[in-house]
Design a protein around this motif. Structure first.
Motif, PDB file in Angstrom:
ATOM      1  N   LEU A 117     -15.856 -18.247  36.691  1.00 28.51           N
ATOM      2  CA  LEU A 117     -15.060 -17.414  35.804  1.00 28.51           C
ATOM      3  C   LEU A 117     -14.827 -16.074  36.481  1.00 28.51           C
ATOM      4  CD1 LEU A 117     -13.926 -17.322  32.850  1.00 28.51           C
ATOM      5  CD2 LEU A 117     -16.057 -16.216  32.225  1.00 28.51           C
ATOM      6  N   ASP A 118     -13.577 -15.652  36.524  1.00 34.58           N
ATOM      7  CA  ASP A 118     -13.340 -14.313  37.060  1.00 34.58           C
ATOM      8  C   ASP A 118     -13.695 -13.298  35.976  1.00 34.58           C
ATOM      9  OD1 ASP A 118     -11.226 -14.417  35.286  1.00 34.58           O
ATOM     10  OD2 ASP A 118      -9.673 -14.373  36.807  1.00 34.58           O
ATOM     11  N   ASP A 119     -13.897 -12.082  36.375  1.00 36.39           N
ATOM     12  CA  ASP A 119     -14.346 -11.054  35.432  1.00 36.39           C
ATOM     13  C   ASP A 119     -13.226 -10.067  35.144  1.00 36.39           C
ATOM     14  OD1 ASP A 119     -16.180  -9.931  33.736  1.00 36.39           O
ATOM     15  OD2 ASP A 119     -17.240  -8.808  35.272  1.00 36.39           O
ATOM     16  N   GLN A 120     -12.059 -10.609  34.823  1.00 39.74           N
ATOM     17  CA  GLN A 120     -10.919  -9.744  34.554  1.00 39.74           C
ATOM     18  C   GLN A 120      -9.999 -10.387  33.519  1.00 39.74           C
ATOM     19  OE1 GLN A 120      -8.616  -9.300  38.156  1.00 39.74           O
ATOM     20  NE2 GLN A 120      -9.384 -11.244  38.934  1.00 39.74           N
ATOM     21  N   GLY A 121      -9.090  -9.587  32.978  1.00 45.11           N
ATOM     22  CA  GLY A 121      -8.094 -10.095  32.040  1.00 45.11           C
ATOM     23  C   GLY A 121      -8.703 -10.842  30.870  1.00 45.11           C
ATOM     24  N   PHE A 122      -8.088 -11.977  30.550  1.00 42.62           N
ATOM     25  CA  PHE A 122      -8.499 -12.795  29.399  1.00 42.62           C
ATOM     26  C   PHE A 122      -9.946 -13.262  29.513  1.00 42.62           C
ATOM     27  CE2 PHE A 122      -8.731 -17.026  27.354  1.00 42.62           C
ATOM     28  CZ  PHE A 122      -8.544 -16.612  26.044  1.00 42.62           C
ATOM     29  N   SER A 123     -10.416 -13.488  30.726  1.00 44.58           N
ATOM     30  CA  SER A 123     -11.778 -13.986  30.931  1.00 44.58           C
ATOM     31  C   SER A 123     -12.837 -13.051  30.359  1.00 44.58           C
ATOM     32  CB  SER A 123     -12.053 -14.200  32.419  1.00 44.58           C
ATOM     33  OG  SER A 123     -11.196 -15.185  32.921  1.00 44.58           O
ATOM     34  N   VAL A 154     -28.318 -29.984  31.153  1.00 43.52           N
ATOM     35  CA  VAL A 154     -27.826 -29.803  32.515  1.00 43.52           C
ATOM     36  C   VAL A 154     -28.121 -28.372  32.963  1.00 43.52           C
ATOM     37  CG1 VAL A 154     -25.708 -29.705  33.893  1.00 43.52           C
ATOM     38  CG2 VAL A 154     -26.005 -31.514  32.203  1.00 43.52           C
ATOM     39  N   ALA A 155     -28.606 -28.210  34.202  1.00 44.59           N
ATOM     40  CA  ALA A 155     -28.797 -26.876  34.775  1.00 44.59           C
ATOM     41  C   ALA A 155     -27.432 -26.324  35.144  1.00 44.59           C
ATOM     42  CB  ALA A 155     -29.698 -26.957  36.012  1.00 44.59           C
ATOM     43  N   GLY A 156     -27.173 -25.088  34.801  1.00 45.44           N
ATOM     44  CA  GLY A 156     -25.863 -24.502  35.048  1.00 45.44           C
ATOM     45  C   GLY A 156     -25.863 -23.439  36.118  1.00 45.44           C
ATOM     46  N   ILE A 157     -24.747 -23.385  36.841  1.00 44.37           N
ATOM     47  CA  ILE A 157     -24.473 -22.314  37.798  1.00 44.37           C
ATOM     48  C   ILE A 157     -23.256 -21.580  37.249  1.00 44.37           C
ATOM     49  CG2 ILE A 157     -23.877 -21.714  40.167  1.00 44.37           C
ATOM     50  CD1 ILE A 157     -25.108 -24.404  41.025  1.00 44.37           C
ATOM     51  N   TYR A 158     -23.382 -20.265  37.098  1.00 46.09           N
ATOM     52  CA  TYR A 158     -22.380 -19.463  36.415  1.00 46.09           C
ATOM     53  C   TYR A 158     -21.937 -18.299  37.291  1.00 46.09           C
ATOM     54  CZ  TYR A 158     -24.627 -22.000  32.628  1.00 46.09           C
ATOM     55  OH  TYR A 158     -25.152 -22.999  31.850  1.00 46.09           O
ATOM     56  N   SER A 159     -20.696 -17.910  37.145  1.00 43.79           N
ATOM     57  CA  SER A 159     -20.212 -16.718  37.836  1.00 43.79           C
ATOM     58  C   SER A 159     -21.030 -15.512  37.398  1.00 43.79           C
ATOM     59  CB  SER A 159     -18.743 -16.449  37.499  1.00 43.79           C
ATOM     60  OG  SER A 159     -17.919 -17.427  38.071  1.00 43.79           O
ATOM     61  N   ASN A 182     -18.532 -14.883  43.054  1.00 46.35           N
ATOM     62  CA  ASN A 182     -17.376 -15.776  43.164  1.00 46.35           C
ATOM     63  C   ASN A 182     -16.844 -15.815  44.591  1.00 46.35           C
ATOM     64  OD1 ASN A 182     -17.191 -16.878  40.620  1.00 46.35           O
ATOM     65  ND2 ASN A 182     -15.948 -15.226  39.814  1.00 46.35           N
ATOM     66  N   SER A 183     -17.685 -16.278  45.489  1.00 45.51           N
ATOM     67  CA  SER A 183     -17.262 -16.476  46.873  1.00 45.51           C
ATOM     68  C   SER A 183     -17.639 -17.905  47.253  1.00 45.51           C
ATOM     69  CB  SER A 183     -17.960 -15.488  47.809  1.00 45.51           C
ATOM     70  OG  SER A 183     -19.354 -15.764  47.866  1.00 45.51           O
ATOM     71  N   VAL A 184     -16.996 -18.413  48.274  1.00 45.01           N
ATOM     72  CA  VAL A 184     -17.322 -19.766  48.740  1.00 45.01           C
ATOM     73  C   VAL A 184     -18.801 -19.839  49.092  1.00 45.01           C
ATOM     74  CG1 VAL A 184     -16.903 -21.468  50.548  1.00 45.01           C
ATOM     75  CG2 VAL A 184     -14.972 -20.235  49.541  1.00 45.01           C
ATOM     76  N   GLU A 185     -19.281 -18.840  49.809  1.00 44.27           N
ATOM     77  CA  GLU A 185     -20.694 -18.831  50.216  1.00 44.27           C
ATOM     78  C   GLU A 185     -21.626 -18.785  49.004  1.00 44.27           C
ATOM     79  OE1 GLU A 185     -18.509 -16.306  51.391  1.00 44.27           O
ATOM     80  OE2 GLU A 185     -17.977 -17.509  53.135  1.00 44.27           O
ATOM     81  N   GLY A 186     -21.267 -17.963  48.020  1.00 47.56           N
ATOM     82  CA  GLY A 186     -22.096 -17.862  46.823  1.00 47.56           C
ATOM     83  C   GLY A 186     -22.227 -19.184  46.096  1.00 47.56           C
ATOM     84  N   TRP A 187     -21.105 -19.878  45.929  1.00 52.79           N
ATOM     85  CA  TRP A 187     -21.134 -21.169  45.225  1.00 52.79           C
ATOM     86  C   TRP A 187     -21.842 -22.235  46.057  1.00 52.79           C
ATOM     87  CZ3 TRP A 187     -20.478 -21.957  40.272  1.00 52.79           C
ATOM     88  CH2 TRP A 187     -19.831 -20.969  39.527  1.00 52.79           C
ATOM     89  N   VAL A 188     -21.584 -22.265  47.351  1.00 49.09           N
ATOM     90  CA  VAL A 188     -22.247 -23.259  48.217  1.00 49.09           C
ATOM     91  C   VAL A 188     -23.753 -23.042  48.203  1.00 49.09           C
ATOM     92  CG1 VAL A 188     -22.550 -23.993  50.622  1.00 49.09           C
ATOM     93  CG2 VAL A 188     -20.245 -23.719  49.684  1.00 49.09           C
ATOM     94  N   ASN A 189     -24.195 -21.792  48.305  1.00 55.60           N
ATOM     95  CA  ASN A 189     -25.632 -21.505  48.295  1.00 55.60           C
ATOM     96  C   ASN A 189     -26.284 -21.894  46.966  1.00 55.60           C
ATOM     97  OD1 ASN A 189     -25.591 -20.533  50.925  1.00 55.60           O
ATOM     98  ND2 ASN A 189     -25.302 -18.410  50.279  1.00 55.60           N
ATOM     99  N   ALA A 190     -25.633 -21.552  45.863  1.00 53.17           N
ATOM    100  CA  ALA A 190     -26.203 -21.862  44.545  1.00 53.17           C
ATOM    101  C   ALA A 190     -26.265 -23.367  44.310  1.00 53.17           C
ATOM    102  CB  ALA A 190     -25.379 -21.181  43.447  1.00 53.17           C
ATOM    103  N   ILE A 191     -25.199 -24.069  44.657  1.00 51.95           N
ATOM    104  CA  ILE A 191     -25.191 -25.530  44.485  1.00 51.95           C
ATOM    105  C   ILE A 191     -26.254 -26.157  45.381  1.00 51.95           C
ATOM    106  CG2 ILE A 191     -23.827 -27.635  44.849  1.00 51.95           C
ATOM    107  CD1 ILE A 191     -21.316 -25.876  44.087  1.00 51.95           C
ATOM    108  N   GLY A 192     -26.318 -25.718  46.637  1.00 57.58           N
ATOM    109  CA  GLY A 192     -27.318 -26.243  47.570  1.00 57.58           C
ATOM    110  C   GLY A 192     -28.736 -26.012  47.083  1.00 57.58           C
ATOM    111  N   LYS A 193     -28.983 -24.841  46.513  1.00 54.95           N
ATOM    112  CA  LYS A 193     -30.314 -24.506  45.987  1.00 54.95           C
ATOM    113  C   LYS A 193     -30.757 -25.522  44.929  1.00 54.95           C
ATOM    114  CE  LYS A 193     -32.699 -20.483  44.079  1.00 54.95           C
ATOM    115  NZ  LYS A 193     -32.538 -19.064  43.725  1.00 54.95           N
ATOM    116  N   LEU A 194     -29.848 -25.877  44.024  1.00 57.19           N
ATOM    117  CA  LEU A 194     -30.215 -26.837  42.970  1.00 57.19           C
ATOM    118  C   LEU A 194     -30.249 -28.274  43.486  1.00 57.19           C
ATOM    119  CD1 LEU A 194     -28.535 -25.538  39.689  1.00 57.19           C
ATOM    120  CD2 LEU A 194     -30.890 -25.309  40.468  1.00 57.19           C
ATOM    121  N   ILE A 195     -29.373 -28.608  44.418  1.00 58.63           N
ATOM    122  CA  ILE A 195     -29.382 -29.974  44.962  1.00 58.63           C
ATOM    123  C   ILE A 195     -30.705 -30.245  45.670  1.00 58.63           C
ATOM    124  CG2 ILE A 195     -28.398 -31.434  46.782  1.00 58.63           C
ATOM    125  CD1 ILE A 195     -25.637 -30.371  45.973  1.00 58.63           C
TER     126      ILE A 195
END
Length: 170
Positions: free
Chosen positions: A42-48, A64-69, A89-102
């Motif tokens: 989720l971006d942190d601007q506008g409607f979000s 389910v374990a969640g990964i959130y912006s 919200n970066s590619v590295e941030g999401w890859v690291n978080a997903i990898g951590k839980l996997i």
């Protein structure tokens, strides 16, 4: 509900689109597919900025374990590493978080369990009532005034109601 064009990744990733469904069907689908990680970018601007924590509630209810912006919305309920993972919200941030839980099944289970405890402790009917009483103490001792309604008043109200319904037919 979003269906992005990811055709350039077809050969690199096994991607399939899941169409929008009702909440009960969603929970059933998650259970049948054995998901154990949910993503909530989720971006942190506008409607979000005006959204609600639906994904946290949905993933928690499904176990389910969640990964959130890492944005104000999710920071209001997520303690990163305890009842979810917050990531930038970066590619590295999401890859690291997903990898951590996997890589860590125990952490996945712990996060899902802690999220469910959080919901029970902070979002149950009893917790919400207690929050209201704490916020507005006058509610605890409030007694509605006794109103004496005459029988003819009830008949008048009933008559007005039926008149309203009859007018609606025309």
């Amino acid at each position: 509900a979003v269906h992005p064009d990811l055709h350039e990744l077809d050969e690199a990733l096994d991607i399939h689109y899941v169409p929008h469904m009702g909440f009960d069907d969603f929970l059933k689908y998650i259970s049948e597919q054995h998901f154990d990680i949910g993503l909530a970018p989720l971006d942190d601007q506008g409607f979000s900025k005006f959204k609600y924590i639906n994904k946290f509630i949905e993933y928690t209810r499904a176990g389910v374990a969640g990964i959130y912006s890492d944005c104000e919305l999710y920071k209001s309920v997520i303690v990163s590493g305890e009842n979810g993972i917050l990531c930038d919200n970066s590619v590295e941030g999401w890859v690291n978080a997903i990898g951590k839980l996997i890589k860590n099944d125990e952490l996945k289970i712990q996060i899902a369990s802690n999220a469910q405890k959080y919901v029970r402790n902070h979002m149950s009917k009893e917790a919400v009532i207690q929050l209201l009483v704490d916020s507005i103490p006058e509610l605890e001792n409030y007694k509605a005034p006794n109103a004496e309604i005459k029988e003819y008043m009830l008949l008048l109200i009933r008559f007005q109601y039926y008149l309203f319904r009859v007018r609606g037919w025309f």
